[in-house]
Each structure stands twice: as structure tokens, then as C-alpha cells.
Design a protein around this motif. Structure first.
Motif, PDB file in Angstrom:
ATOM      1  N   GLY A  88      12.546  39.300  19.364  1.00  0.00           N
ATOM      2  CA  GLY A  88      13.019  39.680  20.673  1.00  0.00           C
ATOM      3  C   GLY A  88      11.950  40.381  21.480  1.00  0.00           C
ATOM      4  N   LYS A  89      12.237  40.544  22.720  1.00  0.00           N
ATOM      5  CA  LYS A  89      11.307  41.210  23.622  1.00  0.00           C
ATOM      6  C   LYS A  89      11.730  42.649  23.841  1.00  0.00           C
ATOM      7  CE  LYS A  89      10.170  37.073  26.261  1.00  0.00           C
ATOM      8  NZ  LYS A  89      10.070  36.496  27.609  1.00  0.00           N
ATOM      9  N   GLU A  90      10.761  43.513  24.007  1.00  0.00           N
ATOM     10  CA  GLU A  90      11.001  44.902  24.356  1.00  0.00           C
ATOM     11  C   GLU A  90      10.241  45.188  25.633  1.00  0.00           C
ATOM     12  OE1 GLU A  90      10.201  47.747  21.333  1.00  0.00           O
ATOM     13  OE2 GLU A  90      11.061  46.489  19.776  1.00  0.00           O
ATOM     14  N   PHE A  91      10.827  45.959  26.505  1.00  0.00           N
ATOM     15  CA  PHE A  91      10.189  46.280  27.768  1.00  0.00           C
ATOM     16  C   PHE A  91      10.098  47.783  27.947  1.00  0.00           C
ATOM     17  CE2 PHE A  91      12.040  42.116  28.280  1.00  0.00           C
ATOM     18  CZ  PHE A  91      10.995  41.400  28.837  1.00  0.00           C
ATOM     19  N   SER A  92       9.060  48.206  28.610  1.00  0.00           N
ATOM     20  CA  SER A  92       8.907  49.618  28.948  1.00  0.00           C
ATOM     21  C   SER A  92       8.250  49.708  30.317  1.00  0.00           C
ATOM     22  CB  SER A  92       8.055  50.339  27.900  1.00  0.00           C
ATOM     23  OG  SER A  92       6.740  49.845  27.931  1.00  0.00           O
ATOM     24  N   VAL A  93       8.402  50.841  30.918  1.00  0.00           N
ATOM     25  CA  VAL A  93       7.759  51.097  32.199  1.00  0.00           C
ATOM     26  C   VAL A  93       6.757  52.209  31.973  1.00  0.00           C
ATOM     27  CG1 VAL A  93       8.092  51.889  34.556  1.00  0.00           C
ATOM     28  CG2 VAL A  93       9.798  50.410  33.497  1.00  0.00           C
ATOM     29  N   ALA A  94       5.535  51.977  32.381  1.00  0.00           N
ATOM     30  CA  ALA A  94       4.499  52.987  32.219  1.00  0.00           C
ATOM     31  C   ALA A  94       4.237  53.631  33.570  1.00  0.00           C
ATOM     32  CB  ALA A  94       3.218  52.356  31.687  1.00  0.00           C
ATOM     33  N   LEU A  95       4.194  54.940  33.564  1.00  0.00           N
ATOM     34  CA  LEU A  95       3.902  55.692  34.767  1.00  0.00           C
ATOM     35  C   LEU A  95       2.680  56.526  34.472  1.00  0.00           C
ATOM     36  CD1 LEU A  95       4.742  56.626  37.614  1.00  0.00           C
ATOM     37  CD2 LEU A  95       6.114  58.393  36.488  1.00  0.00           C
ATOM     38  N   GLY A  96       1.640  56.328  35.219  1.00  0.00           N
ATOM     39  CA  GLY A  96       0.411  57.058  34.971  1.00  0.00           C
ATOM     40  C   GLY A  96      -0.016  57.860  36.187  1.00  0.00           C
ATOM     41  N   CYS A  97      -0.548  59.027  35.921  1.00  0.00           N
ATOM     42  CA  CYS A  97      -1.093  59.861  36.982  1.00  0.00           C
ATOM     43  C   CYS A  97      -2.075  60.834  36.345  1.00  0.00           C
ATOM     44  CB  CYS A  97       0.011  60.620  37.724  1.00  0.00           C
ATOM     45  SG  CYS A  97       0.804  61.923  36.769  1.00  0.00           S
ATOM     46  N   ASP A  98      -2.829  61.494  37.165  1.00  0.00           N
ATOM     47  CA  ASP A  98      -3.713  62.536  36.675  1.00  0.00           C
ATOM     48  C   ASP A  98      -2.852  63.647  36.078  1.00  0.00           C
ATOM     49  OD1 ASP A  98      -5.403  65.109  36.958  1.00  0.00           O
ATOM     50  OD2 ASP A  98      -6.840  63.476  37.286  1.00  0.00           O
ATOM     51  N   ILE A  99      -3.321  64.246  35.003  1.00  0.00           N
ATOM     52  CA  ILE A  99      -2.550  65.268  34.296  1.00  0.00           C
ATOM     53  C   ILE A  99      -2.166  66.432  35.200  1.00  0.00           C
ATOM     54  CG2 ILE A  99      -4.556  66.534  33.422  1.00  0.00           C
ATOM     55  CD1 ILE A  99      -1.335  65.854  31.460  1.00  0.00           C
ATOM     56  N   ARG A 100      -2.946  66.702  36.214  1.00  0.00           N
ATOM     57  CA  ARG A 100      -2.628  67.838  37.094  1.00  0.00           C
ATOM     58  C   ARG A 100      -1.355  67.604  37.908  1.00  0.00           C
ATOM     59  NH1 ARG A 100      -7.428  65.876  40.207  1.00  0.00           N
ATOM     60  NH2 ARG A 100      -6.567  64.887  42.042  1.00  0.00           N
ATOM     61  N   HIS A 101      -0.941  66.336  38.054  1.00  0.00           N
ATOM     62  CA  HIS A 101       0.273  66.006  38.792  1.00  0.00           C
ATOM     63  C   HIS A 101       1.497  65.859  37.878  1.00  0.00           C
ATOM     64  CE1 HIS A 101      -2.206  65.380  42.268  1.00  0.00           C
ATOM     65  NE2 HIS A 101      -2.874  64.406  41.679  1.00  0.00           N
ATOM     66  N   ALA A 102       1.282  65.789  36.585  1.00  0.00           N
ATOM     67  CA  ALA A 102       2.366  65.541  35.633  1.00  0.00           C
ATOM     68  C   ALA A 102       3.510  66.554  35.706  1.00  0.00           C
ATOM     69  CB  ALA A 102       1.804  65.458  34.213  1.00  0.00           C
ATOM     70  N   GLY A 117      -4.173  45.885  29.900  1.00  0.00           N
ATOM     71  CA  GLY A 117      -3.587  44.946  30.848  1.00  0.00           C
ATOM     72  C   GLY A 117      -3.626  43.519  30.340  1.00  0.00           C
ATOM     73  N   CYS A 118      -2.672  42.744  30.805  1.00  0.00           N
ATOM     74  CA  CYS A 118      -2.499  41.374  30.317  1.00  0.00           C
ATOM     75  C   CYS A 118      -3.699  40.464  30.560  1.00  0.00           C
ATOM     76  CB  CYS A 118      -1.266  40.747  30.974  1.00  0.00           C
ATOM     77  SG  CYS A 118       0.286  41.395  30.327  1.00  0.00           S
ATOM     78  N   GLU A 133      -6.372  40.404  24.314  1.00  0.00           N
ATOM     79  CA  GLU A 133      -6.795  39.315  23.431  1.00  0.00           C
ATOM     80  C   GLU A 133      -5.652  38.702  22.622  1.00  0.00           C
ATOM     81  OE1 GLU A 133      -9.933  40.936  21.087  1.00  0.00           O
ATOM     82  OE2 GLU A 133     -11.276  41.119  22.803  1.00  0.00           O
ATOM     83  N   ARG A 134      -4.431  39.225  22.740  1.00  0.00           N
ATOM     84  CA  ARG A 134      -3.312  38.668  21.972  1.00  0.00           C
ATOM     85  C   ARG A 134      -2.901  37.338  22.594  1.00  0.00           C
ATOM     86  NH1 ARG A 134       0.989  43.263  21.986  1.00  0.00           N
ATOM     87  NH2 ARG A 134       0.196  43.423  24.084  1.00  0.00           N
ATOM     88  N   ASP A 135      -3.053  36.259  21.849  1.00  0.00           N
ATOM     89  CA  ASP A 135      -2.798  34.914  22.372  1.00  0.00           C
ATOM     90  C   ASP A 135      -1.327  34.589  22.566  1.00  0.00           C
ATOM     91  OD1 ASP A 135      -5.503  34.407  22.419  1.00  0.00           O
ATOM     92  OD2 ASP A 135      -5.522  33.342  20.519  1.00  0.00           O
ATOM     93  N   ALA A 136      -0.482  35.007  21.656  1.00  0.00           N
ATOM     94  CA  ALA A 136       0.920  34.573  21.676  1.00  0.00           C
ATOM     95  C   ALA A 136       1.875  35.698  22.046  1.00  0.00           C
ATOM     96  CB  ALA A 136       1.287  33.992  20.321  1.00  0.00           C
ATOM     97  N   ARG A 166       3.570  38.679  27.948  1.00  0.00           N
ATOM     98  CA  ARG A 166       2.409  38.583  28.824  1.00  0.00           C
ATOM     99  C   ARG A 166       2.866  38.324  30.251  1.00  0.00           C
ATOM    100  NH1 ARG A 166      -2.933  37.809  28.455  1.00  0.00           N
ATOM    101  NH2 ARG A 166      -2.984  37.563  26.210  1.00  0.00           N
ATOM    102  N   ALA A 167       2.373  39.135  31.183  1.00  0.00           N
ATOM    103  CA  ALA A 167       2.756  39.008  32.591  1.00  0.00           C
ATOM    104  C   ALA A 167       1.780  38.146  33.381  1.00  0.00           C
ATOM    105  CB  ALA A 167       2.849  40.387  33.226  1.00  0.00           C
ATOM    106  N   PHE A 168       0.556  37.990  32.885  1.00  0.00           N
ATOM    107  CA  PHE A 168      -0.471  37.208  33.561  1.00  0.00           C
ATOM    108  C   PHE A 168      -1.253  36.404  32.526  1.00  0.00           C
ATOM    109  CE2 PHE A 168       0.129  41.047  36.095  1.00  0.00           C
ATOM    110  CZ  PHE A 168       0.400  40.498  37.336  1.00  0.00           C
ATOM    111  N   PRO A 169      -1.774  35.259  32.906  1.00  0.00           N
ATOM    112  CA  PRO A 169      -2.616  34.519  31.971  1.00  0.00           C
ATOM    113  C   PRO A 169      -3.926  35.278  31.746  1.00  0.00           C
ATOM    114  CG  PRO A 169      -2.552  33.424  34.104  1.00  0.00           C
ATOM    115  CD  PRO A 169      -1.591  34.557  34.176  1.00  0.00           C
ATOM    116  N   PRO A 170      -4.536  35.119  30.571  1.00  0.00           N
ATOM    117  CA  PRO A 170      -5.779  35.833  30.291  1.00  0.00           C
ATOM    118  C   PRO A 170      -6.952  35.265  31.096  1.00  0.00           C
ATOM    119  CG  PRO A 170      -5.234  34.368  28.487  1.00  0.00           C
ATOM    120  CD  PRO A 170      -4.081  34.320  29.434  1.00  0.00           C
ATOM    121  N   ILE A 171      -7.832  36.135  31.509  1.00  0.00           N
ATOM    122  CA  ILE A 171      -9.023  35.731  32.262  1.00  0.00           C
ATOM    123  C   ILE A 171     -10.005  35.029  31.326  1.00  0.00           C
ATOM    124  CG2 ILE A 171     -11.061  36.604  33.488  1.00  0.00           C
ATOM    125  CD1 ILE A 171      -9.304  38.843  34.573  1.00  0.00           C
TER     126      ILE A 171
END
Length: 80
Positions: A1-15, A38-39, A43-46, A50-55
Motif C-alpha cells: 500500500g501507499k503511505e502519504f505524508s506532508v512535509a513542512l519545512g522552515c528555518d528553525i528560528r520560525h518553528a 525529491g522525486c 534513485e528508487r526506480d519502482a 513518485r510524483a515526478f519522473p526521474p531526471i
């Protein structure tokens, strides 16, 4: 199955201003959770999430077959 998460990033001073930092010890750098690069450069092929094809990698596209991974990568094939 698939698992999803949302990542929120900011500088630690704003946390401390974010509700998501409640209960976290922001003074301990080792408590930080690293996130992936990032997708497009992963390097994970399968990867089924994956949200975008690999470059720089050729895709194995077959309109007659359904796959679990949204962007299947051709084995050993590179672009460029």
C-alpha cells in the motif's frame, strides 16, 4: 500500500510559531528529521509514490500494461 505524508519545512528560528512544533525539543539539533531530496533526483526506480519522473533516466512506457509505479524506469537506460 501507499503511505502519504506532508512535509513542512522552515528555518528553525520560525518553528516556534508553527502549531506543528508543539511538543518538540527545538533546542536539540539531533531531533530534526531529515527529508529526501525529491522525486526528480531520487534513485528508487519502482517507488509507488513518485510524483515526478526521474531526471536523466528513460521511462519504460507501455500503454498496454498497468504498473504499480507511476513512472517506471527502463533498466540501465539513461538519457544524455
Amino acid at each position: 500500500g501507499k503511505e502519504f505524508s506532508v512535509a513542512l519545512g522552515c528555518d528553525i528560528r520560525h518553528a516556534p510559531q508553527l502549531v506543528y512544533s508543539r511538543g518538540l525539543d527545538l533546542a536539540r539539533p539531533e531531533a530534526a528529521v531529515p527529508i529526501g531530496m525529491g522525486c526528480k533526483v531520487c534513485e528508487r526506480d519502482a517507488c509507488p509514490q513518485r510524483a515526478f519522473p526521474p531526471i536523466g533516466r528513460a521511462l519504460d512506457v507501455n500503454e498496454n500494461r498497468s504498473r504499480f509505479a507511476p513512472y517506471p524506469v527502463a533498466t540501465g537506460a539513461a538519457i544524455g
